[in-house]
Design a protein around this motif. Structure first.
Motif, PDB file in Angstrom:
ATOM      1  N   GLU A 131       0.850  -1.239  -0.037  1.00 41.15           N
ATOM      2  CA  GLU A 131      -0.007  -0.113   0.137  1.00 41.15           C
ATOM      3  C   GLU A 131       0.797   1.283  -0.120  1.00 41.15           C
ATOM      4  N   LEU A 132       1.874   1.264   0.580  1.00 39.85           N
ATOM      5  CA  LEU A 132       2.784   2.310   0.644  1.00 39.85           C
ATOM      6  C   LEU A 132       3.248   2.564  -0.892  1.00 39.85           C
ATOM      7  N   ARG A 133       3.546   1.796  -1.686  1.00 40.31           N
ATOM      8  CA  ARG A 133       4.032   1.991  -3.100  1.00 40.31           C
ATOM      9  C   ARG A 133       3.080   2.798  -3.582  1.00 40.31           C
ATOM     10  N   ARG A 134       1.698   2.567  -3.275  1.00 34.20           N
ATOM     11  CA  ARG A 134       0.681   3.501  -3.999  1.00 34.20           C
ATOM     12  C   ARG A 134       0.666   4.917  -3.104  1.00 34.20           C
ATOM     13  N   ALA A 135       0.713   5.014  -2.050  1.00 34.12           N
ATOM     14  CA  ALA A 135       0.417   6.088  -1.186  1.00 34.12           C
ATOM     15  C   ALA A 135       1.583   7.342  -1.149  1.00 34.12           C
ATOM     16  N   LEU A 136       2.798   6.649  -1.562  1.00 33.49           N
ATOM     17  CA  LEU A 136       3.940   7.509  -1.408  1.00 33.49           C
ATOM     18  C   LEU A 136       4.252   8.228  -2.895  1.00 33.49           C
ATOM     19  N   ASN A 137       3.655   7.646  -3.900  1.00 33.32           N
ATOM     20  CA  ASN A 137       4.093   7.990  -5.297  1.00 33.32           C
ATOM     21  C   ASN A 137       3.946   9.622  -5.418  1.00 33.32           C
ATOM     22  N   PRO A 138       2.732  10.184  -4.884  1.00 31.73           N
ATOM     23  CA  PRO A 138       2.882  11.601  -5.276  1.00 31.73           C
ATOM     24  C   PRO A 138       3.806  12.505  -4.371  1.00 31.73           C
ATOM     25  N   LEU A 139       4.589  11.887  -3.679  1.00 33.45           N
ATOM     26  CA  LEU A 139       5.736  12.673  -2.820  1.00 33.45           C
ATOM     27  C   LEU A 139       6.820  12.881  -3.703  1.00 33.45           C
ATOM     28  N   GLY A 140       7.050  12.087  -4.792  1.00 36.00           N
ATOM     29  CA  GLY A 140       8.260  12.202  -5.598  1.00 36.00           C
ATOM     30  C   GLY A 140       8.632  10.742  -6.019  1.00 36.00           C
ATOM     31  N   LYS A 141       9.843  10.800  -6.351  1.00 38.27           N
ATOM     32  CA  LYS A 141      10.815   9.460  -6.662  1.00 38.27           C
ATOM     33  C   LYS A 141      10.685   8.503  -5.650  1.00 38.27           C
ATOM     34  N   LEU A 142      10.168   7.193  -5.920  1.00 35.86           N
ATOM     35  CA  LEU A 142      10.018   5.898  -5.000  1.00 35.86           C
ATOM     36  C   LEU A 142      10.894   4.974  -5.493  1.00 35.86           C
ATOM     37  N   ILE A 143      11.767   4.589  -4.530  1.00 38.04           N
ATOM     38  CA  ILE A 143      12.702   3.273  -4.852  1.00 38.04           C
ATOM     39  C   ILE A 143      12.522   2.418  -3.845  1.00 38.04           C
ATOM     40  N   SER A 144      11.805   1.186  -4.187  1.00 34.60           N
ATOM     41  CA  SER A 144      11.506   0.008  -3.579  1.00 34.60           C
ATOM     42  C   SER A 144      12.531  -1.028  -3.351  1.00 34.60           C
ATOM     43  N   LEU A 145      12.890  -1.527  -2.397  1.00 32.17           N
ATOM     44  CA  LEU A 145      14.060  -2.755  -2.265  1.00 32.17           C
ATOM     45  C   LEU A 145      13.503  -3.831  -1.393  1.00 32.17           C
ATOM     46  N   ASP A 146      13.717  -5.046  -2.149  1.00 34.95           N
ATOM     47  CA  ASP A 146      13.281  -6.120  -1.156  1.00 34.95           C
ATOM     48  C   ASP A 146      14.790  -7.007  -1.162  1.00 34.95           C
ATOM     49  N   ARG A 147      14.608  -8.431  -0.723  1.00 32.45           N
ATOM     50  CA  ARG A 147      15.674  -9.237  -0.750  1.00 32.45           C
ATOM     51  C   ARG A 147      16.520  -9.424  -1.833  1.00 32.45           C
ATOM     52  N   HIS A 148      15.914  -9.076  -3.124  1.00 34.04           N
ATOM     53  CA  HIS A 148      16.403  -9.462  -4.253  1.00 34.04           C
ATOM     54  C   HIS A 148      17.101  -8.101  -4.969  1.00 34.04           C
TER      55      HIS A 148
ATOM     56  N   ARG B  71      20.391  -3.914  -2.580  1.00 35.60           N
ATOM     57  CA  ARG B  71      19.550  -4.963  -1.792  1.00 35.60           C
ATOM     58  C   ARG B  71      18.972  -4.353  -0.514  1.00 35.60           C
ATOM     59  N   GLY B  72      17.490  -4.943  -0.355  1.00 38.05           N
ATOM     60  CA  GLY B  72      16.815  -4.225   0.808  1.00 38.05           C
ATOM     61  C   GLY B  72      16.895  -5.827   1.838  1.00 38.05           C
ATOM     62  N   ASP B  73      17.744  -6.460   1.983  1.00 43.55           N
ATOM     63  CA  ASP B  73      17.707  -7.637   2.737  1.00 43.55           C
ATOM     64  C   ASP B  73      18.187  -7.114   4.315  1.00 43.55           C
ATOM     65  N   LEU B  74      17.326  -7.061   5.412  1.00 44.76           N
ATOM     66  CA  LEU B  74      17.744  -6.765   6.496  1.00 44.76           C
ATOM     67  C   LEU B  74      18.495  -7.561   7.462  1.00 44.76           C
ATOM     68  N   THR B  75      18.462  -8.758   6.869  1.00 43.43           N
ATOM     69  CA  THR B  75      19.502  -9.599   7.467  1.00 43.43           C
ATOM     70  C   THR B  75      21.231  -9.478   7.119  1.00 43.43           C
ATOM     71  N   ASP B  76      21.293  -8.588   6.050  1.00 41.87           N
ATOM     72  CA  ASP B  76      22.730  -8.169   5.471  1.00 41.87           C
ATOM     73  C   ASP B  76      22.647  -6.501   5.876  1.00 41.87           C
ATOM     74  N   LEU B  77      23.343  -6.176   7.064  1.00 38.54           N
ATOM     75  CA  LEU B  77      23.582  -4.961   7.539  1.00 38.54           C
ATOM     76  C   LEU B  77      24.382  -4.072   6.583  1.00 38.54           C
ATOM     77  N   ASP B  78      25.263  -4.350   6.060  1.00 35.56           N
ATOM     78  CA  ASP B  78      26.124  -3.728   5.080  1.00 35.56           C
ATOM     79  C   ASP B  78      25.470  -3.434   3.888  1.00 35.56           C
ATOM     80  N   ALA B  79      24.481  -4.310   3.352  1.00 35.43           N
ATOM     81  CA  ALA B  79      23.776  -4.088   1.926  1.00 35.43           C
ATOM     82  C   ALA B  79      22.791  -2.998   2.609  1.00 35.43           C
ATOM     83  N   VAL B  80      22.084  -2.944   3.477  1.00 32.27           N
ATOM     84  CA  VAL B  80      21.134  -2.050   4.236  1.00 32.27           C
ATOM     85  C   VAL B  80      21.903  -0.551   4.138  1.00 32.27           C
ATOM     86  N   ALA B  81      22.854  -0.465   4.691  1.00 33.61           N
ATOM     87  CA  ALA B  81      23.778   0.702   4.633  1.00 33.61           C
ATOM     88  C   ALA B  81      24.252   1.145   3.527  1.00 33.61           C
ATOM     89  N   ALA B  82      24.691   0.308   2.697  1.00 28.45           N
ATOM     90  CA  ALA B  82      25.253   0.692   1.229  1.00 28.45           C
ATOM     91  C   ALA B  82      23.919   1.148   0.454  1.00 28.45           C
TER      92      ALA B  82
END
Length: 311
Positions: free
Chosen positions: A19-36, A42-53
């Motif tokens: 639902e956030l993907r819909r609601a946030l679009n009017p605010l500007g550019k949206l970049i979505s990250l999951d484990r892939h 990558r947005g894998d929260l088990t990989d802290l380095d990837a999250v920070a990067a």
């Protein structure tokens, strides 16, 4: 808000994230990250380095963390995994967000409270989680707070959506398969739609991105309250009226106590959340929980009786 924002969303495939993907679009550019991996990120929260990067590469104005370890019972036997995702990763996000003066939005839960009493919980009430999931979510809140950057933490409860697996779909499936149901009637809360959470988030971000003094924790649920039994009864009555072939009659739904269904993790009996702070700070009026549930039912692809068409 005069300038378009770049928003980085972690957890875009869950109920709230979708639902956030819909609601946030009017605010500007949206970049979505999951484990892939996407574009080397990558947005894998088990990989802290990837999250920070990911945050350092995108340099967003807003970071929204809709990812979490939500398997409440499994967390009892996987505490370190739950803690990594629910506490350590949000702390890393907060640290990197502060480096870039970004607003961090994070979601927490009623499970940070022990569920005692009858009064709705306020944001400043003492926390005392009953289970590992609640403990790790409380640790996540604290990990963000100690960094002292610009942040919004929304505590919510009993989340559902028109898509995905949740209590609504489970009750309808069981009501179509069985002649009787037993549903817990001594846990109290407000069913809260992912759509409502996403819309409130977008509204709050518009204000808070320019006003860091609004940082902090806010309770966010639909208005009103019920029990799982009342929730189930409403869902089944609505489904029957819509032509879903439910077998369970209203009087065949039995109200039972929590101990009827033993679970690995203890559940709070009082999940009521006082949302006055949210309403007054952001100028909002919350809809009654029945409105959102009825709308979700209309949007779901549900089985229909012969001769009945989808609404």
């Amino acid at each position: 808000m005069g300038v378009a924002l770049t928003t980085l969303l972690f957890g875009p495939t869950g109920q709230v994230g979708w639902e956030l993907r819909r609601a946030l679009n009017p605010l500007g550019k949206l970049i979505s990250l999951d484990r892939h991996e996407r574009g080397g990120l990558r947005g894998d929260l088990t990989d802290l380095d990837a999250v920070a990067a990911a945050i350092r590469t995108v340099k967003p104005g807003v970071i929204i963390n809709a990812a979490a370890y939500t398997a409440v019972d499994a967390a009892e036997s996987e505490p370190e995994q739950a803690r990594l995702i629910n506490a350590t990763a949000p702390g890393v996000m907060a640290e990197v967000a502060r480096e870039h003066n970004a607003l961090l939005v994070h979601y927490s839960t009623d499970y940070v409270f022990d569920g005692s009493g009858q009064q709705p919980w306020r944001e400043d009430d003492p926390t005392s989680p009953l289970n590992v999931y609640g403990q790790t979510k409380r640790e996540g809140e604290e990990a963000i707070r100690v960094v002292d950057g610009n942040h919004l933490i929304f505590r919510t409860a009993w989340v559902y959506a028109a898509r995905g697996y949740n209590f609504i779909r489970t009750m309808i499936r069981l009501a179509c398969e069985r002649d009787e149901l037993k549903v817990i009637d001594d846990q109290h809360g407000a069913p809260t739609g992912a759509e409502l959470i996403a819309d409130v988030t977008a509204h709050a971000v518009r204000t808070a991105v320019m006003r860091p003094e609004l940082r902090g924790i806010y309770n966010l649920t639909a208005a009103g309250e019920t029990t799982w039994y009342g929730y189930a009864r409403f869902v089944i009555e609505q489904a029957r009226a819509a032509g879903v072939p439910v077998r369970v009659e209203p009087d065949a739904i039995e109200a039972v106590t929590t101990d009827t269904f033993p679970t690995a993790a203890c559940r709070p009996k009082n999940s009521r959340l006082d949302c006055h702070k949210l309403e007054t700070t952001f100028g909002l009026t919350r809809p009654d929980w029945r409105i959102g549930v009825a709308r979700a039912l209309e949007e779901m692809d549900l089985p229909q009786q012969k001769g009945k068409s989808d609404r």
